[in-house]
Enzyme design. Structure first.
Site, PDB file in Angstrom:
ATOM      1  N   ASP A   1     -18.651  14.914   7.049  1.00  0.00           N
ATOM      2  CA  ASP A   1     -18.469  14.165   6.743  1.00  0.00           C
ATOM      3  C   ASP A   1     -17.078  14.444   7.588  1.00  0.00           C
ATOM      4  OD1 ASP A   1     -21.310  13.210   6.462  1.00  0.00           O
ATOM      5  OD2 ASP A   1     -20.269  11.874   4.653  1.00  0.00           O
TER       6      ASP A   1
ATOM      7  N   TYR B   1     -26.562  22.111  -4.861  1.00  0.00           N
ATOM      8  CA  TYR B   1     -27.588  21.062  -4.649  1.00  0.00           C
ATOM      9  C   TYR B   1     -29.115  21.835  -5.656  1.00  0.00           C
ATOM     10  CZ  TYR B   1     -25.324  18.596  -0.949  1.00  0.00           C
ATOM     11  OH  TYR B   1     -24.688  17.739  -0.511  1.00  0.00           O
TER      12      TYR B   1
ATOM     13  N   ASP C   1     -21.283  19.555   3.324  1.00  0.00           N
ATOM     14  CA  ASP C   1     -21.506  18.352   3.556  1.00  0.00           C
ATOM     15  C   ASP C   1     -20.440  18.028   3.534  1.00  0.00           C
ATOM     16  OD1 ASP C   1     -23.163  16.149   2.442  1.00  0.00           O
ATOM     17  OD2 ASP C   1     -22.300  16.494   0.734  1.00  0.00           O
TER      18      ASP C   1
ATOM     19  N   LYS D   1     -13.973  29.225  -1.424  1.00  0.00           N
ATOM     20  CA  LYS D   1     -12.473  28.565  -2.875  1.00  0.00           C
ATOM     21  C   LYS D   1     -12.596  30.006  -3.860  1.00  0.00           C
ATOM     22  CE  LYS D   1     -10.141  26.385  -4.269  1.00  0.00           C
ATOM     23  NZ  LYS D   1      -8.797  25.565  -3.861  1.00  0.00           N
TER      24      LYS D   1
ATOM     25  N   ASP E   1      -9.984  23.948   1.276  1.00  0.00           N
ATOM     26  CA  ASP E   1      -9.003  22.806   1.273  1.00  0.00           C
ATOM     27  C   ASP E   1      -8.054  22.899   2.248  1.00  0.00           C
ATOM     28  OD1 ASP E   1      -7.894  24.921  -0.250  1.00  0.00           O
ATOM     29  OD2 ASP E   1      -6.491  24.894  -1.475  1.00  0.00           O
TER      30      ASP E   1
END
Ligand code: IPM
Ligand code: MG
Length: 366
Positions: free
Chosen positions: A251, A141, A247, A191, A223
């Protein structure tokens, strides 16, 4: 006690849900004998229209001088043009960075009486009670370079994922402290099989872990985490992760609770500890839902429980925060539902009515 709060209702349904959050805050004030000094400001599309910027320097400065900030939602089709000079979301990012809000807490709790509101099977979502600690002022970001340009062979763009060990260390501490106040289990999500930032993340998290021998720590790849959240969400207690992963995962996790309309968030500028007041900004995780604006329709519970988080983290008022959580639960038990969590045999109410019911419960009335 008199707390100074900055109130930023924003766009779309923002002002409607904010009204209900303030209504419940005022009932807490009345019941426990506090008053709140509210200073309203503009953010997002309404700020673009009035001031030409999504967050003016004056508004940011006003926020800095308060005990906490309450925000509802920003954005809408009117300001959606990707080529526009400013976007409502810029206001949110400027607020996060400008106020040093590096830790974003997103609790996801499935109420027993709402297990049917989820798209997932009740036996999968029943008992879900987790919190995602998302790093909020670093990573893709904010990393530089960040730009789009034209080369002789066409357009190209770059974003940069960058983290310092200090940034990782402080967010890791937030994760461990949250776990310590809960079920003592922390899952660090990265990751590390591919990304350098994730390898550093994992190293630093394990260094910080030495100071928290009482916490069970595990590492999980992002993942695999996204899969496990659907397959077996009650596995999780506290998840700590970097900005973009957080983020996306939040959701996804929000759907475990049935509706985004139920979920609060806190963005804080320090490591939470019982009895310590930390500056923070509090908002529902849902967006501005422009199509539903002005219809007295949307669920104000996310904003109301965000007010509860503000009482807990920025004003160290745990008992008062608990009173809000209990009132919400009691109103749901009584069978009242907004459209997003409605099911057979329940009583459908609008935004204002839901706010009234919860405010009255806080005051100990029916
Ligand atoms: C969120 C939102 C924001 C983000 C957007 C609106 C910039 O999706 O708070 O999760 O990506 O952080
Ligand atoms: Mg998001």
């Amino acid at each position: 006690m008199k707390a100074k709060l900055c109130v930023l209702p924003g766009d779309g349904v923002g002002p409607e849900v904010m009204d209900e959050g303030i209504k419940v805050l005022e009932s807490v004030g009345k019941k426990f004998g506090y008053s709140f000094d509210l200073h309203h400001g503009l953010i997002g599309g309404v700020a673009i229209d009035a001031e030409g910027t999504a967050l003016s320097a004056d508004t940011l400065q006003m926020c800095q001088s308060m005990d906490a900030v309450l925000l509802a939602a920003v954005g809408g089709p009117k300001w959606d043009d990707p080529k526009a000079r400013v976007h409502p979301e810029d206001g949110l990012l400027a607020l996060r960075k400008g106020l040093g809000l590096f830790a974003n807490l997103r609790p996801v709790k499935t109420f027993d009486m709402l297990v049917d509101a989820s798209n997932l099977k009740p036996n999968v979502v029943k008992g879900v009670d987790l919190v995602v600690v998302r790093e909020l002022t670093g990573g893709l970001y904010f990393g530089r370079p960040k730009r789009q340009w034209t080369t002789s062979r066409g357009r190209r763009a770059v974003d940069t994922m960058s983290y310092s060990e200090q940034e990782i260390e402080r967010i890791a501490r937030v994760g461990f402290e949250m776990a310590r106040a809960r079920r003592k289990k922390l899952t660090s999500v990265d990751k590390a099989n591919v990304l350098q930032t994730s390898r550093l993340w994992r190293e630093v998290v394990h260094e910080v872990a030495k100071g928290y021998p009482d916490i069970e720590l595990d590492d999980m790849l992002v993942d695999a985490t996204s899969m496990r959240l659907i397959q077996n969400p009650t596995y999780f207690d506290v998840i700590v992760t970097e900005n973009t992963f957080g983020d996306i995962l939040t959701d996804e996790a929000s759907m475990l609770a049935g509706s985004m309309g139920m979920l609060p968030s806190a963005s804080i500028a320090g490591v939470p500890k019982k009895g310590v007041k930390i500056f923070g900004m509090y908002e529902p995780i849902h967006g501005s839902a422009p199509r539903r604006a002005g219809l007295n329709m949307v669920n104000p519970i996310a904003t109301i429980v965000s007010v509860g988080m503000m009482l807990r983290y920025s004003l160290a008022l745990d008992k008062e925060a608990d009173a809000i959580d209990r009132a919400v639960e009691a109103v749901l038990k009584d069978g009242y539902r907004t459209y997003d969590i409605m099911s057979d045999g329940k009583t459908k109410v609008g935004t204002k009515e839901m706010g009234d019911l919860i405010a009255r419960k806080v005051l100990g009335k029916q």
